[in-house]
Design a protein around this motif. Structure first.
Motif, PDB file in Angstrom:
ATOM      1  N   ASP A  26      61.786  28.433  87.127  1.00 13.53           N
ATOM      2  CA  ASP A  26      61.452  29.830  86.865  1.00 13.53           C
ATOM      3  C   ASP A  26      60.766  29.935  85.511  1.00 13.53           C
ATOM      4  O   ASP A  26      60.520  28.944  84.830  1.00 13.53           O
ATOM      5  CB  ASP A  26      62.715  30.699  86.919  1.00 13.53           C
ATOM      6  N   GLY A  27      60.431  31.179  85.108  1.00 10.73           N
ATOM      7  CA  GLY A  27      59.711  31.396  83.863  1.00 10.73           C
ATOM      8  C   GLY A  27      60.451  30.874  82.650  1.00 10.73           C
ATOM      9  O   GLY A  27      59.850  30.279  81.750  1.00 10.73           O
ATOM     10  N   ALA A  28      61.776  31.052  82.646  1.00 12.23           N
ATOM     11  CA  ALA A  28      62.572  30.597  81.510  1.00 12.23           C
ATOM     12  C   ALA A  28      62.548  29.083  81.395  1.00 12.23           C
ATOM     13  O   ALA A  28      62.485  28.520  80.292  1.00 12.23           O
ATOM     14  CB  ALA A  28      64.013  31.089  81.652  1.00 12.23           C
ATOM     15  N   SER A  29      62.568  28.387  82.531  1.00 14.70           N
ATOM     16  CA  SER A  29      62.532  26.924  82.535  1.00 14.70           C
ATOM     17  C   SER A  29      61.205  26.416  81.992  1.00 14.70           C
ATOM     18  O   SER A  29      61.154  25.476  81.184  1.00 14.70           O
ATOM     19  CB  SER A  29      62.755  26.383  83.944  1.00 14.70           C
ATOM     20  N   TYR A  30      60.112  27.042  82.464  1.00 16.58           N
ATOM     21  CA  TYR A  30      58.788  26.648  81.969  1.00 16.58           C
ATOM     22  C   TYR A  30      58.674  26.904  80.466  1.00 16.58           C
ATOM     23  O   TYR A  30      58.134  26.085  79.715  1.00 16.58           O
ATOM     24  CB  TYR A  30      57.693  27.410  82.708  1.00 16.58           C
ATOM     25  N   SER A  31      59.186  28.047  80.050  1.00 16.82           N
ATOM     26  CA  SER A  31      59.121  28.414  78.635  1.00 16.82           C
ATOM     27  C   SER A  31      59.859  27.399  77.774  1.00 16.82           C
ATOM     28  O   SER A  31      59.349  26.942  76.739  1.00 16.82           O
ATOM     29  CB  SER A  31      59.718  29.809  78.422  1.00 16.82           C
ATOM     30  N   ALA A  32      61.054  27.000  78.232  1.00 16.09           N
ATOM     31  CA  ALA A  32      61.851  26.021  77.483  1.00 16.09           C
ATOM     32  C   ALA A  32      61.157  24.663  77.454  1.00 16.09           C
ATOM     33  O   ALA A  32      61.126  23.976  76.413  1.00 16.09           O
ATOM     34  CB  ALA A  32      63.237  25.886  78.113  1.00 16.09           C
ATOM     35  N   ALA A  33      60.562  24.278  78.586  1.00 13.75           N
ATOM     36  CA  ALA A  33      59.886  22.970  78.666  1.00 13.75           C
ATOM     37  C   ALA A  33      58.658  22.932  77.767  1.00 13.75           C
ATOM     38  O   ALA A  33      58.416  21.935  77.070  1.00 13.75           O
ATOM     39  CB  ALA A  33      59.496  22.678  80.110  1.00 13.75           C
ATOM     40  N   ILE A  34      57.868  24.012  77.762  1.00 18.92           N
ATOM     41  CA  ILE A  34      56.660  24.048  76.923  1.00 18.92           C
ATOM     42  C   ILE A  34      57.038  24.088  75.444  1.00 18.92           C
ATOM     43  O   ILE A  34      56.382  23.463  74.605  1.00 18.92           O
ATOM     44  CB  ILE A  34      55.766  25.243  77.315  1.00 18.92           C
ATOM     45  N   SER A  35      58.114  24.783  75.128  1.00 17.69           N
ATOM     46  CA  SER A  35      58.605  24.815  73.745  1.00 17.69           C
ATOM     47  C   SER A  35      59.030  23.419  73.294  1.00 17.69           C
ATOM     48  O   SER A  35      58.778  23.020  72.149  1.00 17.69           O
ATOM     49  CB  SER A  35      59.783  25.780  73.614  1.00 17.69           C
ATOM     50  N   ALA A  36      59.652  22.668  74.197  1.00 17.71           N
ATOM     51  CA  ALA A  36      60.048  21.292  73.881  1.00 17.71           C
ATOM     52  C   ALA A  36      58.812  20.428  73.641  1.00 17.71           C
ATOM     53  O   ALA A  36      58.801  19.571  72.746  1.00 17.71           O
ATOM     54  CB  ALA A  36      60.886  20.711  75.017  1.00 17.71           C
ATOM     55  N   CYS A  37      57.760  20.656  74.445  1.00 13.51           N
ATOM     56  CA  CYS A  37      56.503  19.925  74.250  1.00 13.51           C
ATOM     57  C   CYS A  37      55.897  20.234  72.887  1.00 13.51           C
ATOM     58  O   CYS A  37      55.324  19.354  72.230  1.00 13.51           O
ATOM     59  CB  CYS A  37      55.501  20.281  75.348  1.00 13.51           C
ATOM     60  N   ALA A  38      56.019  21.495  72.458  1.00 14.04           N
ATOM     61  CA  ALA A  38      55.481  21.888  71.149  1.00 14.04           C
ATOM     62  C   ALA A  38      56.198  21.141  70.032  1.00 14.04           C
ATOM     63  O   ALA A  38      55.561  20.630  69.103  1.00 14.04           O
ATOM     64  CB  ALA A  38      55.624  23.394  70.957  1.00 14.04           C
ATOM     65  N   LYS A  39      57.519  21.036  70.123  1.00 14.48           N
ATOM     66  CA  LYS A  39      58.284  20.337  69.091  1.00 14.48           C
ATOM     67  C   LYS A  39      57.933  18.851  69.039  1.00 14.48           C
ATOM     68  O   LYS A  39      57.960  18.229  67.988  1.00 14.48           O
ATOM     69  CB  LYS A  39      59.780  20.514  69.352  1.00 14.48           C
ATOM     70  N   ALA A  40      57.603  18.288  70.213  1.00 17.43           N
ATOM     71  CA  ALA A  40      57.287  16.861  70.293  1.00 17.43           C
ATOM     72  C   ALA A  40      55.794  16.573  70.183  1.00 17.43           C
ATOM     73  O   ALA A  40      55.375  15.424  70.339  1.00 17.43           O
ATOM     74  CB  ALA A  40      57.826  16.295  71.607  1.00 17.43           C
ATOM     75  N   ALA A  41      54.984  17.616  69.920  1.00 15.17           N
ATOM     76  CA  ALA A  41      53.522  17.466  69.789  1.00 15.17           C
ATOM     77  C   ALA A  41      52.898  16.855  71.037  1.00 15.17           C
ATOM     78  O   ALA A  41      51.995  16.026  70.962  1.00 15.17           O
ATOM     79  CB  ALA A  41      53.177  16.637  68.554  1.00 15.17           C
ATOM     80  N   GLN A  42      53.364  17.295  72.209  1.00 18.63           N
ATOM     81  CA  GLN A  42      52.862  16.793  73.495  1.00 18.63           C
ATOM     82  C   GLN A  42      51.992  17.856  74.150  1.00 18.63           C
ATOM     83  O   GLN A  42      52.407  18.568  75.059  1.00 18.63           O
ATOM     84  CB  GLN A  42      54.039  16.404  74.407  1.00 18.63           C
ATOM     85  N   SER A  43      50.750  17.961  73.682  1.00 14.96           N
ATOM     86  CA  SER A  43      49.874  19.035  74.165  1.00 14.96           C
ATOM     87  C   SER A  43      49.479  18.853  75.628  1.00 14.96           C
ATOM     88  O   SER A  43      49.397  19.835  76.378  1.00 14.96           O
ATOM     89  CB  SER A  43      48.616  19.116  73.295  1.00 14.96           C
TER      90      SER A  43
END
Length: 417
Positions: free
Chosen positions: A3-20
């Protein structure tokens, strides 16, 4: 199904790990499933692009938001300004900052700090100070991050006095001056060779109850080195150890460089030994600096021993090549002093090999040739000042008692043994 919350959390994790790439892929998948990304999801994706140094992708995401009718918020603009700072796009950061104000979004301390950091690119220190003043005028209290952003921009532009003024301003406003702040100010003094001010800053730290770390000491040592105050630099290095701050590679190299300026080859050899004892692995700079000092002081035996130690540690081995049956020494990256030391070392090595073969009856009066590439245009392209062919030719003939055969190619010598 995500869902939207899952995608949001996953993209936020990518931001912290610099995984564009992962962040952008998730954003695409999110749209395909019919979920519309909100401003916070876009902001996280922009942050991921910035940390991955993907500036154009970050800008494209802002355009994508506008096309899809998603209004950028404060977090979005802060993420984009931070991306500009990370990617060295100072002019773009200033434009984004003004755009957000035009659209009615009020900048916060993060907005100002990120924009000031971006001003480091292009020496826009005046713009950074102007932003700092505007921040205060708008009623926003600067924090340590805002001060460090302004100081760092001024320091890299050689404006060390501005840094000292900002440091005093921090005290007046009751903002805690931590070790990072002091490291920024001392680094600014170091860049401008202001060794006395750097040492005064160390005393100021003690008065503030802030313990200097290895970064602070190294910056102060470098300030002394640049001002040809090798004794002060060495005293600081010893003081660092007495205060139980363990020197790292950068601290040792700063001390070595200071001692080289003072032609203190003995201290440099001691420092190299100390590095090995303390399990601080020297790099090529450590060896090159020490070798140069030994050569400059005409300490040939010590120079040869240092080259040998460097070879044992895995350095200089890539400069000796075998090409079409000939040995070749490539000296693209070395100054004249180091180049001479390396030629001397490898010529002696080659002569020992030739003698060994002769003694065992495997060779009779064999002539050996070594190509020496002095650098020429290649070294200049690397930003180095190469040893000239003429000075090396003279060194080979007079010091090594070897013949040099002229070649038509610039920067190339043929040595005959």
């Amino acid at each position: 199904v995500a869902d939207g919350a899952s995608y949001s959390a996953a993209i936020s994790a990518c931001a912290k790990a610099a995984q564009s790439e992962h962040a952008l892929r998730l954003l695409t998948n999110m749209r395909k499933t019919g979920i519309s990304p909100d401003a916070f999801v876009y902001s996280a994706a922009i942050s991921a692009c910035g940390k991955s140094l993907k500036f154009e992708e970050a800008l494209e995401l802002l355009r994508d938001m506008e096309i899809n009718g998603t209004a950028p918020n404060l977090v979005t603009y802060n993420s984009l300004i931070s991306a500009c700072a990370l990617c060295g796009k100072g002019e773009h950061a200033l434009k984004v900052f003004e755009d957000m104000k035009t659209k009615g979004i009020v900048p916060d301390v993060i907005s100002y700090s990120a924009t000031m950091s971006a001003c480091e690119n292009g020496n826009r220190w005046e713009s950074a100070l102007e932003l700092f003043e505007r921040m205060i005028e708008s009623g926003i209290k600067p924090d340590a991050h805002a001060y460090s952003a302004a100081m760092s921009t001024c320091g890299k532009a050689g404006q060390w006095k501005k840094c000292l003024h900002l440091l005093d301003d921090m005290k007046q406003r009751g903002v805690v001056r931590n070790v990072f702040i002091y490291s920024v100010v001392i680094s600014a003094c170091s860049r401008s060779s202001r060794w006395e001010e750097a040492i005064n800053m160390l005393e100021g730290m003690r008065k503030d109850g802030v313990k200097p770390n290895v970064v602070v000491y190294t910056a102060a040592i470098t300030a002394c080195e640049k001002a040809d105050q090798w004794e002060k630099a060495f005293q600081l290095f010893e003081s660092m150890k007495r205060n139980h701050v363990k020197p790292d590679l950068y601290a040792y190299n700063a001390a070595l460089l200071a001692c080289e300026r003072g032609m203190q080859w003995e201290k440099m050899l001691e420092l190299l030994e100390e590095m090995h004892r303390n399990q601080v692995v020297p790099d090529e700079f450590s060896y090159v600096t020490t070798i140069s000092a030994c050569e400059l002081c005409d300490k040939i035996a010590e120079s040869l021993e240092t080259v040998s130690r460097g070879v044992e540690d895995g350095f200089f081995t890539d400069i000796l090549l075998r090409d079409h049956g000939y040995d070749k020494i490539e000296l693209y990256n070395y100054n004249a002093l180091t180049a001479k030391a390396l030629i001397r070392y490898f010529v002696r090595l080659k002569r020992r090999q030739m003698k060994s073969k002769k003694d065992t009856g495997n060779s009779e009066n064999e002539t050996s040739y070594i190509w020496i590439i002095t650098g020429g245009i290649h070294a200049l392209q690397c930003g180095r000042t190469p040893a000239t062919s003429e000075e090396l030719k003279s060194f080979i003939k007079e010091d090594l008692k070897a013949d040099v055969i002229s070649t038509k190619e610039s920067g190339v010598l043929l040595l005959s043994l």
